[in-house]
Design a protein around this motif. Structure first.
Motif, PDB file in Angstrom:
ATOM      1  N   TYR A 156       0.851  -1.187   0.000  1.00  0.00           N
ATOM      2  CA  TYR A 156       0.000   0.000   0.000  1.00  0.00           C
ATOM      3  C   TYR A 156       0.887   1.237   0.000  1.00  0.00           C
ATOM      4  O   TYR A 156       1.952   1.248   0.634  1.00  0.00           O
ATOM      5  CB  TYR A 156      -0.911   0.015   1.231  1.00  0.00           C
ATOM      6  N   SER A 157       0.452   2.262  -0.703  1.00  0.00           N
ATOM      7  CA  SER A 157       1.215   3.504  -0.739  1.00  0.00           C
ATOM      8  C   SER A 157       0.296   4.696  -0.518  1.00  0.00           C
ATOM      9  O   SER A 157      -0.917   4.614  -0.731  1.00  0.00           O
ATOM     10  CB  SER A 157       1.941   3.658  -2.086  1.00  0.00           C
ATOM     11  N   ASP A 158       0.884   5.795  -0.087  1.00  0.00           N
ATOM     12  CA  ASP A 158       0.127   7.024   0.126  1.00  0.00           C
ATOM     13  C   ASP A 158       1.092   8.199  -0.010  1.00  0.00           C
ATOM     14  O   ASP A 158       2.313   8.029   0.006  1.00  0.00           O
ATOM     15  CB  ASP A 158      -0.531   7.024   1.503  1.00  0.00           C
ATOM     16  N   ALA A 159       0.546   9.385  -0.156  1.00  0.00           N
ATOM     17  CA  ALA A 159       1.367  10.587  -0.273  1.00  0.00           C
ATOM     18  C   ALA A 159       0.680  11.732   0.445  1.00  0.00           C
ATOM     19  O   ALA A 159      -0.551  11.800   0.515  1.00  0.00           O
ATOM     20  CB  ALA A 159       1.601  10.940  -1.739  1.00  0.00           C
ATOM     21  N   THR A 187       8.632   6.111   5.343  1.00  0.00           N
ATOM     22  CA  THR A 187       8.101   7.452   5.117  1.00  0.00           C
ATOM     23  C   THR A 187       9.280   8.331   4.748  1.00  0.00           C
ATOM     24  O   THR A 187      10.261   8.403   5.491  1.00  0.00           O
ATOM     25  CB  THR A 187       7.417   8.017   6.372  1.00  0.00           C
ATOM     26  N   LYS A 188       9.216   8.988   3.585  1.00  0.00           N
ATOM     27  CA  LYS A 188      10.363   9.765   3.115  1.00  0.00           C
ATOM     28  C   LYS A 188       9.889  10.962   2.294  1.00  0.00           C
ATOM     29  O   LYS A 188       8.906  10.880   1.552  1.00  0.00           O
ATOM     30  CB  LYS A 188      11.271   8.877   2.262  1.00  0.00           C
ATOM     31  N   LYS A 189      10.616  12.068   2.442  1.00  0.00           N
ATOM     32  CA  LYS A 189      10.312  13.260   1.657  1.00  0.00           C
ATOM     33  C   LYS A 189      10.726  13.023   0.207  1.00  0.00           C
ATOM     34  O   LYS A 189      11.802  12.496  -0.073  1.00  0.00           O
ATOM     35  CB  LYS A 189      11.044  14.475   2.231  1.00  0.00           C
ATOM     36  N   GLN A 190       9.867  13.431  -0.735  1.00  0.00           N
ATOM     37  CA  GLN A 190      10.181  13.257  -2.149  1.00  0.00           C
ATOM     38  C   GLN A 190      11.308  14.194  -2.577  1.00  0.00           C
ATOM     39  O   GLN A 190      11.479  15.279  -2.026  1.00  0.00           O
ATOM     40  CB  GLN A 190       8.933  13.496  -2.994  1.00  0.00           C
ATOM     41  N   LYS A 191      12.101  13.787  -3.572  1.00  0.00           N
ATOM     42  CA  LYS A 191      13.286  14.532  -3.974  1.00  0.00           C
ATOM     43  C   LYS A 191      12.949  15.816  -4.712  1.00  0.00           C
ATOM     44  O   LYS A 191      13.710  16.779  -4.683  1.00  0.00           O
ATOM     45  CB  LYS A 191      14.182  13.650  -4.838  1.00  0.00           C
ATOM     46  N   THR A 192      11.823  15.832  -5.424  1.00  0.00           N
ATOM     47  CA  THR A 192      11.436  17.012  -6.195  1.00  0.00           C
ATOM     48  C   THR A 192      10.046  17.472  -5.795  1.00  0.00           C
ATOM     49  O   THR A 192       9.280  16.720  -5.181  1.00  0.00           O
ATOM     50  CB  THR A 192      11.454  16.716  -7.704  1.00  0.00           C
ATOM     51  N   GLU A 201       1.113  11.326  -5.612  1.00  0.00           N
ATOM     52  CA  GLU A 201       0.653   9.952  -5.432  1.00  0.00           C
ATOM     53  C   GLU A 201       1.380   8.996  -6.368  1.00  0.00           C
ATOM     54  O   GLU A 201       1.763   7.896  -5.979  1.00  0.00           O
ATOM     55  CB  GLU A 201      -0.860   9.864  -5.675  1.00  0.00           C
ATOM     56  N   TYR A 202       1.593   9.412  -7.623  1.00  0.00           N
ATOM     57  CA  TYR A 202       2.293   8.555  -8.575  1.00  0.00           C
ATOM     58  C   TYR A 202       3.739   8.327  -8.155  1.00  0.00           C
ATOM     59  O   TYR A 202       4.293   7.231  -8.315  1.00  0.00           O
ATOM     60  CB  TYR A 202       2.230   9.156  -9.977  1.00  0.00           C
ATOM     61  N   ARG A 203       4.372   9.354  -7.627  1.00  0.00           N
ATOM     62  CA  ARG A 203       5.757   9.199  -7.160  1.00  0.00           C
ATOM     63  C   ARG A 203       5.811   8.207  -5.994  1.00  0.00           C
ATOM     64  O   ARG A 203       6.725   7.397  -5.887  1.00  0.00           O
ATOM     65  CB  ARG A 203       6.323  10.547  -6.736  1.00  0.00           C
ATOM     66  N   SER A 204       4.814   8.293  -5.111  1.00  0.00           N
ATOM     67  CA  SER A 204       4.754   7.360  -3.988  1.00  0.00           C
ATOM     68  C   SER A 204       4.511   5.938  -4.476  1.00  0.00           C
ATOM     69  O   SER A 204       5.122   4.984  -3.979  1.00  0.00           O
ATOM     70  CB  SER A 204       3.661   7.797  -3.015  1.00  0.00           C
ATOM     71  N   MET A 205       3.619   5.788  -5.448  1.00  0.00           N
ATOM     72  CA  MET A 205       3.354   4.462  -6.018  1.00  0.00           C
ATOM     73  C   MET A 205       4.607   3.895  -6.683  1.00  0.00           C
ATOM     74  O   MET A 205       4.879   2.690  -6.599  1.00  0.00           O
ATOM     75  CB  MET A 205       2.216   4.555  -7.026  1.00  0.00           C
ATOM     76  N   SER A 207       7.730   4.496  -5.850  1.00  0.00           N
ATOM     77  CA  SER A 207       8.630   4.054  -4.771  1.00  0.00           C
ATOM     78  C   SER A 207       8.174   2.725  -4.193  1.00  0.00           C
ATOM     79  O   SER A 207       8.989   1.833  -3.934  1.00  0.00           O
ATOM     80  CB  SER A 207       8.677   5.133  -3.684  1.00  0.00           C
ATOM     81  N   ALA A 208       6.856   2.584  -3.996  1.00  0.00           N
ATOM     82  CA  ALA A 208       6.320   1.332  -3.454  1.00  0.00           C
ATOM     83  C   ALA A 208       6.533   0.177  -4.431  1.00  0.00           C
ATOM     84  O   ALA A 208       6.866  -0.939  -4.033  1.00  0.00           O
ATOM     85  CB  ALA A 208       4.840   1.501  -3.133  1.00  0.00           C
ATOM     86  N   ALA A 209       6.353   0.446  -5.736  1.00  0.00           N
ATOM     87  CA  ALA A 209       6.545  -0.604  -6.744  1.00  0.00           C
ATOM     88  C   ALA A 209       8.004  -1.068  -6.776  1.00  0.00           C
ATOM     89  O   ALA A 209       8.290  -2.260  -6.921  1.00  0.00           O
ATOM     90  CB  ALA A 209       6.121  -0.089  -8.112  1.00  0.00           C
ATOM     91  N   SER A 210       8.939  -0.127  -6.625  1.00  0.00           N
ATOM     92  CA  SER A 210      10.361  -0.488  -6.606  1.00  0.00           C
ATOM     93  C   SER A 210      10.680  -1.379  -5.409  1.00  0.00           C
ATOM     94  O   SER A 210      11.434  -2.347  -5.529  1.00  0.00           O
ATOM     95  CB  SER A 210      11.222   0.780  -6.554  1.00  0.00           C
ATOM     96  N   GLU A 211      10.088  -1.044  -4.264  1.00  0.00           N
ATOM     97  CA  GLU A 211      10.306  -1.858  -3.078  1.00  0.00           C
ATOM     98  C   GLU A 211       9.727  -3.263  -3.255  1.00  0.00           C
ATOM     99  O   GLU A 211      10.354  -4.263  -2.856  1.00  0.00           O
ATOM    100  CB  GLU A 211       9.660  -1.192  -1.865  1.00  0.00           C
ATOM    101  N   MET A 212       8.564  -3.350  -3.886  1.00  0.00           N
ATOM    102  CA  MET A 212       7.936  -4.663  -4.096  1.00  0.00           C
ATOM    103  C   MET A 212       8.768  -5.521  -5.046  1.00  0.00           C
ATOM    104  O   MET A 212       8.951  -6.726  -4.821  1.00  0.00           O
ATOM    105  CB  MET A 212       6.520  -4.482  -4.633  1.00  0.00           C
ATOM    106  N   VAL A 213       9.301  -4.901  -6.100  1.00  0.00           N
ATOM    107  CA  VAL A 213      10.163  -5.637  -7.031  1.00  0.00           C
ATOM    108  C   VAL A 213      11.413  -6.132  -6.316  1.00  0.00           C
ATOM    109  O   VAL A 213      11.855  -7.268  -6.515  1.00  0.00           O
ATOM    110  CB  VAL A 213      10.537  -4.746  -8.231  1.00  0.00           C
ATOM    111  N   TRP A 214      11.998  -5.280  -5.472  1.00  0.00           N
ATOM    112  CA  TRP A 214      13.201  -5.677  -4.728  1.00  0.00           C
ATOM    113  C   TRP A 214      12.910  -6.860  -3.805  1.00  0.00           C
ATOM    114  O   TRP A 214      13.704  -7.800  -3.716  1.00  0.00           O
ATOM    115  CB  TRP A 214      13.699  -4.491  -3.909  1.00  0.00           C
ATOM    116  N   LEU A 215      11.766  -6.833  -3.126  1.00  0.00           N
ATOM    117  CA  LEU A 215      11.406  -7.932  -2.233  1.00  0.00           C
ATOM    118  C   LEU A 215      11.200  -9.230  -3.017  1.00  0.00           C
ATOM    119  O   LEU A 215      11.615 -10.299  -2.562  1.00  0.00           O
ATOM    120  CB  LEU A 215      10.127  -7.573  -1.468  1.00  0.00           C
ATOM    121  N   ARG A 216      10.585  -9.136  -4.187  1.00  0.00           N
ATOM    122  CA  ARG A 216      10.301 -10.353  -4.956  1.00  0.00           C
ATOM    123  C   ARG A 216      11.574 -10.922  -5.597  1.00  0.00           C
ATOM    124  O   ARG A 216      11.761 -12.127  -5.633  1.00  0.00           O
ATOM    125  CB  ARG A 216       9.276 -10.038  -6.055  1.00  0.00           C
ATOM    126  N   VAL A 217      12.453 -10.050  -6.084  1.00  0.00           N
ATOM    127  CA  VAL A 217      13.627 -10.520  -6.825  1.00  0.00           C
ATOM    128  C   VAL A 217      14.770 -10.908  -5.898  1.00  0.00           C
ATOM    129  O   VAL A 217      15.341 -12.000  -6.000  1.00  0.00           O
ATOM    130  CB  VAL A 217      14.096  -9.450  -7.819  1.00  0.00           C
TER     131      VAL A 217
END
Length: 221
Positions: A156-159, A187-192, A201-205, A207-217
């Motif tokens: 789950y992600s949020d912004a 929880t992290k401040k966005q870079k831009t 919201e898309y930037r948060s999503m 980040s969440a997608a990258s974390e999910m890929v890392w966990l799966r791979v």
């Protein structure tokens, strides 16, 4: 050293031949983390670590509070008297950051307080002490992992759009669950600066997608 796995006997034997180790049995306490295990699952907490913080900052007799930060709190980099001993604030925030291991409810709070480490002021210290009073009220909270659960990964992600009053940057946040068990969060401040709430919201999503890929791979989840 903590050893995990299905072939611990072979691993312990190999280590003992190389280094002469002492087997201390099942883990119960390790670098501030308390581990309670039974046939149903495992519970992780930092109850003693919290008690040590409360005693260190002499808040044993203060009234507990129900929220990590006061409602409507507005901290600034230039309001309030500069602390005479800023190392106390930095030490406390560091301890709170370590509590994130078993206390995801402190994720936003520690991110917010970490912004003022370079020049902490009195309002910042009071907010940090408020967190300690909250910990007094929630000392028994922690993370529970059942021995029997669905190993389905979901996130789950949020912004929080333009939440930083200093830079107008948004906050990204996500949490990852393996079945019903929380395994990763941030929880992290966005870079831009995001120009709209949708962009934040898309930037948060992302980040969440990258974390999910890392966990799966890389974690093979």
């Amino acid at each position: 050293m903590v050893l995990t796995g299905t072939c611990q006997h072979l691993l312990k034997s190999s280590l003992d031949k190389a280094f002469t180790i002492k087997d201390l049995g099942a883990m119960k306490y390790f670098i501030g983390i308390e581990v309670f295990r039974n046939t149903h699952g495992t519970f992780l907490s930092q109850r003693k670590y919290i008690s040590d913080i409360v005693q260190e900052f002499q808040l044993s007799h203060d009234k507990p509070v129900t929220t990590p930060l006061p409602k409507g709190l507005g901290l600034s980099t230039d309001v309030g008297q500069v602390l005479e001993h800023p190392e106390k604030y930095r030490q406390l925030v560091g301890r709170l950051l370590y509590l994130n291991i078993t206390r995801p409810d402190l994720s936003y709070t520690t991110q917010h307080l970490s912004q003022f480490l370079s020049c902490p002021r009195e309002p910042h210290m009071q907010a940090a002490l408020h967190v300690v009073k909250y910990l007094k009220n929630t000392v028994d909270l922690g993370l529970y992992y059942s021995a029997n659960c669905d190993l389905h990964l979901q996130g789950y992600s949020d912004a929080d759009w333009s939440s930083c009053v200093f830079s107008c940057k948004s906050l990204s946040a996500y949490c990852m669950f393996l079945g019903s068990h929380l395994v990763s969060w941030k929880t992290k401040k966005q870079k831009t600066v995001s120009k709209s709430s949708a962009e934040a919201e898309y930037r948060s999503m992302s980040s969440a997608a990258s974390e999910m890929v890392w966990l799966r791979v890389y974690c093979k989840i």
